[in-house]
Write an enzyme that holds these catalytic residues in place. Structure first.
Site, PDB file in Angstrom:
ATOM      1  N   GLU A  51      24.110  41.494  53.101  1.00 18.83           N
ATOM      2  CA  GLU A  51      23.962  40.712  54.110  1.00 18.83           C
ATOM      3  C   GLU A  51      23.979  41.274  56.185  1.00 18.83           C
ATOM      4  O   GLU A  51      23.932  42.244  56.065  1.00 18.83           O
ATOM      5  CB  GLU A  51      25.826  40.334  54.366  1.00 18.83           C
ATOM      6  CG  GLU A  51      25.784  39.689  52.610  1.00 18.83           C
ATOM      7  CD  GLU A  51      26.813  38.944  52.795  1.00 18.83           C
ATOM      8  OE1 GLU A  51      26.489  37.690  51.491  1.00 18.83           O
ATOM      9  OE2 GLU A  51      27.716  38.787  53.357  1.00 18.83           O
ATOM     10  N   GLU A  62      17.622  42.753  44.118  1.00 17.38           N
ATOM     11  CA  GLU A  62      16.864  43.021  43.334  1.00 17.38           C
ATOM     12  C   GLU A  62      15.522  43.221  44.124  1.00 17.38           C
ATOM     13  O   GLU A  62      14.321  43.842  43.807  1.00 17.38           O
ATOM     14  CB  GLU A  62      16.371  41.757  42.986  1.00 17.38           C
ATOM     15  CG  GLU A  62      17.206  40.796  41.676  1.00 17.38           C
ATOM     16  CD  GLU A  62      17.784  39.994  43.000  1.00 17.38           C
ATOM     17  OE1 GLU A  62      18.755  39.643  41.630  1.00 17.38           O
ATOM     18  OE2 GLU A  62      18.136  40.294  43.784  1.00 17.38           O
ATOM     19  N   CYS A  96      12.846  36.473  45.448  1.00 19.31           N
ATOM     20  CA  CYS A  96      13.314  37.622  44.308  1.00 19.31           C
ATOM     21  C   CYS A  96      12.352  37.127  43.658  1.00 19.31           C
ATOM     22  O   CYS A  96      11.847  38.440  42.970  1.00 19.31           O
ATOM     23  CB  CYS A  96      14.544  38.237  44.067  1.00 19.31           C
ATOM     24  SG  CYS A  96      15.599  38.586  45.470  1.00 19.31           S
TER      25      CYS A  96
END
Length: 137
Positions: A51, A62, A96
């Site tokens: 983050e 991912e 993703c």
């Protein structure tokens, strides 16, 4: 036989994803995710979510794993496993899913677990049935 192979992959991949979840950097959401991506070569590429105070700069586990693999020269994959700290096994987010569809055929398995070990699985095609892929070019 293929089902047995996928089961073996899922256990080993989920264990690696679980270990990566512990490395996640999630000071804002506290939602940690780890991913383990099995390349056609047999090599496993790992990723975790990272983050940022500027939320749009965050990267999912991912996509992190896919980026690691591509940087290493691998572009074909047999499976991915995800381990997340949520109340239920989580599927990949939309970005993703699109990234996985870029590199994986629709039948590629996606294994997931939550932090209590509850598991679920899908295929890339089930998660993104109308993926925008190179077949449209």
């Amino acid at each position: 036989m293929a089902k047995q192979t996928k089961t073996i992959h899922s256990k080993a991949l989920l264990a690696k994803a679980r270990a990566m979840r512990k490395r996640a950097y999630a000071p804002y959401s506290k939602y940690t995710v780890g991913a383990a991506l099995l390349g056609k070569s047999g090599k496993v590429y790992l990723g975790c979510n990272v983050e940022n105070a500027s939320y749009g700069l965050a990267i999912c586990a991912e996509r992190n794993a896919v980026a690691q693999a591509v940087a290493a020269g691998e572009r074909e994959f047999d499976a991915i496993a995800i381990s997340a700290s949520g109340p239920a096994p989580v599927p990949p987010c939309g970005m993703c899913r699109q990234t996985l569809a870029e590199f994986m055929p629709p039948e590629t398995p996606v294994f997931s677990e939550n932090h209590h070990g509850k598991q679920a699985h899908w295929t890339v095609g089930e998660l993104l049935p109308y993926a925008f892929t190179k077949r449209f070019f």
